[in-house]
Design a protein around this motif. Structure first.
Motif, PDB file in Angstrom:
ATOM      1  N   ASP A   1      -1.793   8.517  -2.015  1.00 51.75           N
ATOM      2  CA  ASP A   1      -0.383   8.888  -1.881  1.00 51.75           C
ATOM      3  C   ASP A   1       0.351   9.008  -3.211  1.00 51.75           C
ATOM      4  OD1 ASP A   1      -0.692   9.025   0.835  1.00 51.75           O
ATOM      5  OD2 ASP A   1       0.296   7.115   1.265  1.00 51.75           O
TER       6      ASP A   1
ATOM      7  N   TRP B   1      -6.994   2.521  -1.410  1.00 50.74           N
ATOM      8  CA  TRP B   1      -7.269   3.931  -1.135  1.00 50.74           C
ATOM      9  C   TRP B   1      -6.015   4.671  -0.715  1.00 50.74           C
ATOM     10  CZ3 TRP B   1      -6.311   6.463   3.383  1.00 50.74           C
ATOM     11  CH2 TRP B   1      -6.138   5.699   4.539  1.00 50.74           C
ATOM     12  N   ARG B   2      -5.173   4.032   0.116  1.00 50.44           N
ATOM     13  CA  ARG B   2      -3.970   4.699   0.598  1.00 50.44           C
ATOM     14  C   ARG B   2      -2.972   4.931  -0.535  1.00 50.44           C
ATOM     15  NH1 ARG B   2      -2.457   8.286   3.824  1.00 50.44           N
ATOM     16  NH2 ARG B   2      -3.511   7.280   5.584  1.00 50.44           N
TER      17      ARG B   2
ATOM     18  N   HIS C   1       0.827  -1.212   0.000  1.00 49.14           N
ATOM     19  CA  HIS C   1       0.000   0.000   0.000  1.00 49.14           C
ATOM     20  C   HIS C   1       0.863   1.266   0.000  1.00 49.14           C
ATOM     21  CE1 HIS C   1      -3.823  -2.133   0.521  1.00 49.14           C
ATOM     22  NE2 HIS C   1      -3.164  -2.927   1.340  1.00 49.14           N
TER      23      HIS C   1
END
Length: 251
Positions: A132, A127-128, A71
């Motif tokens: 990012d 999502w992360r 992630h």
């Protein structure tokens, strides 16, 4: 059972696909084409499933490359078979004979191609990672290999849809702290709960990056248990583990 492979016109004629769970050798909660090396499925069964994917792509199984997904916003460039899996969430290459893969079970699998430059990429975008910058990192790494931003096509494969992705206010706050305009990717739910549009947010970030085209196959992993694995669905069902879908693209 025959493998089911979802493809996209924008990535063709490159060999590629978002593989569903159909046609695999796994059983139990993993029933189907579980390609998750990190799952608790039998190692030899996962290897059989991955060989079926390699055969479908007409690739040597040793050239079916992936990373240890964490992630992150890190993309790696590969030029040949790897002895280990680097900790990253995307791969790019311009080397013929290699297939780039990512594993998902609700997160976005994103495949990239610049047909003119013959450069490809694959990203795991939860999502992360999406927030990012994993999608932008993949595009930048492709450009470093000679791809042109305006010639890159990206396709988001089966992912959790907004209707199934319920989140709390803390999650919402993380996005709003980045950019208040991100509120448009949330819809109201019960009480203080909301529903997040992960594929919509992914498409936004891809289009903002200025690539040639970006699309989503519009398949939801959560609501179609016969075809897709889903971490969230497995969690709701209190299952001990879950399978991982594979997405791949080859030069």
């Amino acid at each position: 059972m025959t493998l089911e492979i979802l493809t996209s016109d924008s990535l063709s004629p490159l060999r590629h696909g978002f593989f569903t769970r159909r046609g695999g050798a796994s059983s139990g909660v993993f029933s189907g084409l579980n390609c998750g090396i990190g799952s608790t499925d039998q190692t030899e069964i996962v290897a059989i499933n991955r060989r079926r994917v390699a055969d479908a792509l007409e690739i040597d199984p040793g050239n079916l490359l992936g990373v240890h997904q964490v992630h992150s916003a890190d993309a790696v460039t590969v030029t040949g078979p790897m002895s280990d899996r680097p900790r990253a969430d995307a791969l790019v290459t311009g080397t013929p004979g290699l297939a780039l893969t990512v594993l998902t079970a609700d997160c976005q699998p994103v495949l990239f191609a610049d047909h003119e430059a013959q450069v490809i990429g694959a990203a795991h975008a939860g999502w992360r990672g999406t927030l990012d910058g994993i999608l932008e990192s993949t595009i930048d790494a492709m450009c470093d290999l000679g791809a042109r931003r305006e010639d890159i096509h990206a396709v988001i494969g089966p992912s959790i849809s907004q209707a199934a992705y319920e989140v709390g206010p803390e999650f919402f706050d993380i996005f709003i702290d980045h950019d208040p305009d991100y509120a448009q990717y949330f819809a109201g739910g019960d009480g203080d709960r909301m529903h997040f549009d992960l594929p919509g947010f992914g498409l936004h970030r891809l289009r903002l990056a200025g690539i040639g085209s970006a699309s989503w196959t519009r398949h939801c992993t959560y609501f179609d248990a016969e075809r897709f694995y889903s971490y969230r669905r497995a969690t709701h069902a209190k299952e001990a583990d879950y399978g991982r879908l594979i997405a791949a693209i080859a030069l």
